[in-house]
Design a protein around this motif. Structure first.
Motif, short mmCIF file in Angstrom:
data_model
loop_
_atom_site.label_atom_id
_atom_site.label_comp_id
_atom_site.label_asym_id
_atom_site.label_seq_id
_atom_site.Cartn_x
_atom_site.Cartn_y
_atom_site.Cartn_z
N VAL A 45 0.84 -1.64 0.06
CA VAL A 45 -0.27 0.24 0.08
C VAL A 45 0.56 1.32 0.18
CG1 VAL A 45 -1.77 1.19 1.01
CG2 VAL A 45 -2.00 -0.85 1.00
N GLY A 201 -6.12 1.31 -3.28
CA GLY A 201 -7.40 1.18 -2.59
C GLY A 201 -7.93 0.27 -2.31
N LEU A 202 -8.51 -1.03 -2.52
CA LEU A 202 -7.72 -1.85 -3.08
C LEU A 202 -7.34 -3.12 -2.17
CD1 LEU A 202 -9.20 -3.69 -6.62
CD2 LEU A 202 -10.40 -3.56 -3.98
N LYS A 203 -5.66 -3.21 -2.01
CA LYS A 203 -4.49 -3.43 -0.79
C LYS A 203 -4.79 -2.22 0.46
CE LYS A 203 -1.33 -4.57 -3.81
NZ LYS A 203 -0.93 -6.16 -3.51
N LEU A 204 -5.11 -1.16 0.28
CA LEU A 204 -5.75 -0.69 1.74
C LEU A 204 -7.32 -1.14 2.43
CD1 LEU A 204 -5.22 1.74 3.96
CD2 LEU A 204 -6.17 3.47 2.04
N VAL A 205 -8.34 -0.95 1.99
CA VAL A 205 -9.98 -1.99 2.04
C VAL A 205 -9.24 -3.09 2.12
CG1 VAL A 205 -11.35 -2.93 1.59
CG2 VAL A 205 -10.71 -1.05 0.88
N GLU A 206 -8.33 -4.52 2.16
CA GLU A 206 -7.98 -5.76 2.46
C GLU A 206 -6.98 -5.31 3.26
OE1 GLU A 206 -5.36 -8.96 0.80
OE2 GLU A 206 -5.92 -7.85 -0.62
N MET A 208 -7.12 -2.80 5.97
CA MET A 208 -7.85 -2.50 7.45
C MET A 208 -9.00 -3.84 8.01
SD MET A 208 -9.11 1.53 5.58
CE MET A 208 -10.62 1.45 6.94
N GLY A 209 -8.92 -4.51 6.44
CA GLY A 209 -9.97 -5.94 6.65
C GLY A 209 -8.77 -6.77 8.18
N SER A 210 -7.68 -7.12 7.81
CA SER A 210 -6.68 -7.64 8.53
C SER A 210 -5.96 -7.64 10.19
CB SER A 210 -5.42 -7.54 7.92
OG SER A 210 -4.47 -6.68 7.69
#
Length: 268
Positions: A45, A201-206, A208-210
């Motif tokens: 990210v 953005g997708l990596k950031l969402v991933e 935040m969910g980890s």
């Protein structure tokens, strides 16, 4: 991650994101060849943010002009060169976005190998040189249309395969359609903005969910080094492109691919 891991990986991302030599391939190689630890999602990210800062900083005037022109054209229902370029970027982003959603997991599982990187590095390097050498540069940015923007975007989708190079394959497609080097490079860089933004953005969402622990020191240095190196890379690449062409990148890709094949054969 050790300090030199951070520096080297961020520098690799910054230099290779916009040169036609494949950033994904170069980021995979240290872990596979040198047994370095995987840089992790948070660092991915960070370096994506760094390269995004670089390309937006370099092209901010163009991006602002394109964005305002596109919105104005949409509101007034008219198309000029600026709004058309905005539509070309949107159309060029769709193929890679769809392919990423549909095939990224499959590609991650089956194509992130040194052997694949070796062959794509060589093959797409040859295609880049051939398109530059044998197709006349008859068109400039004013002649970029919806179809050509979409087709360059379709080529961009191939960059999901490691070793292909997003910038390399988009420049190859643009040159094969008769666009001059500067137009090919500029549109490739402009086309990278929504894709890098989406990927980051997708990596950031991933992330935040980890529950991954974040090394903020590594992330800050990753952003800084990748941003500075990417900005300088864009500046000097565009400055020297007309005089040097793509031949140096062909030599580099052939050498890298050959070294990887030797490593593969020596280990088998």
């Amino acid at each position: 991650m050790l300090w030199y891991h951070i520096a080297v990986l961020a520098l690799i991302q910054g230099l290779t994101e916009f040169l036609p030599i494949s950033s994904s391939a170069h980021l995979i190689l240290p872990s596979q060849l040198l047994n370095w630890p995987d840089q992790g999602l948070a660092f991915d990210v960070a370096v994506h943010v760094g390269t995004l800062i670089a390309v937006v900083s370099y092209f901010w005037k163009d991006l602002w002009k394109i964005a305002t022109g596109w919105v104005t054209g949409l509101v007034q229902r008219k198309v000029d060169q600026t709004s058309k370029l905005g539509w070309c970027i949107i159309l060029g982003t769709i193929p890679a976005g769809l392919c990423g959603v549909l095939f990224e997991s499959f590609i991650e599982e089956h194509f992130r190998t040194i052997e694949v990187i070796a062959y794509t590095t060589i093959g797409f390097g040859i295609l880049l040189w051939l398109s530059d050498k044998y197709f006349p540069a008859q068109k400039n940015e004013s002649q970029l249309g919806y179809l050509s923007g979409f087709l360059i975007g379709c080529a961009q989708a191939l960059a999901l395969i490691p070793g292909t190079s997003r910038s390399g394959v988009t420049m190859t497609a643009a040159r094969a359609m008769g666009f001059d080097r500067q137009t090919a490079a500029r549109f490739s860089f402009l086309l990278s903005v929504p894709l890098i933004l989406a990927a980051g953005g997708l990596k950031l969402v991933e992330l935040m969910g980890s529950d991954v622990a974040v090394d903020w020191n590594a992330l800050i240095w990753g952003v800084l080094i990748s941003a500075i190196s990417a900005y300088l890379c864009i500046y000097f690449f565009l400055k020297w492109l007309n005089s040097m062409g793509f031949l140096p990148f062909l030599f580099y890709r052939l050498a890298l691919g050959a070294i990887l094949l030797v490593i593969i054969n020596s280990g088998s």
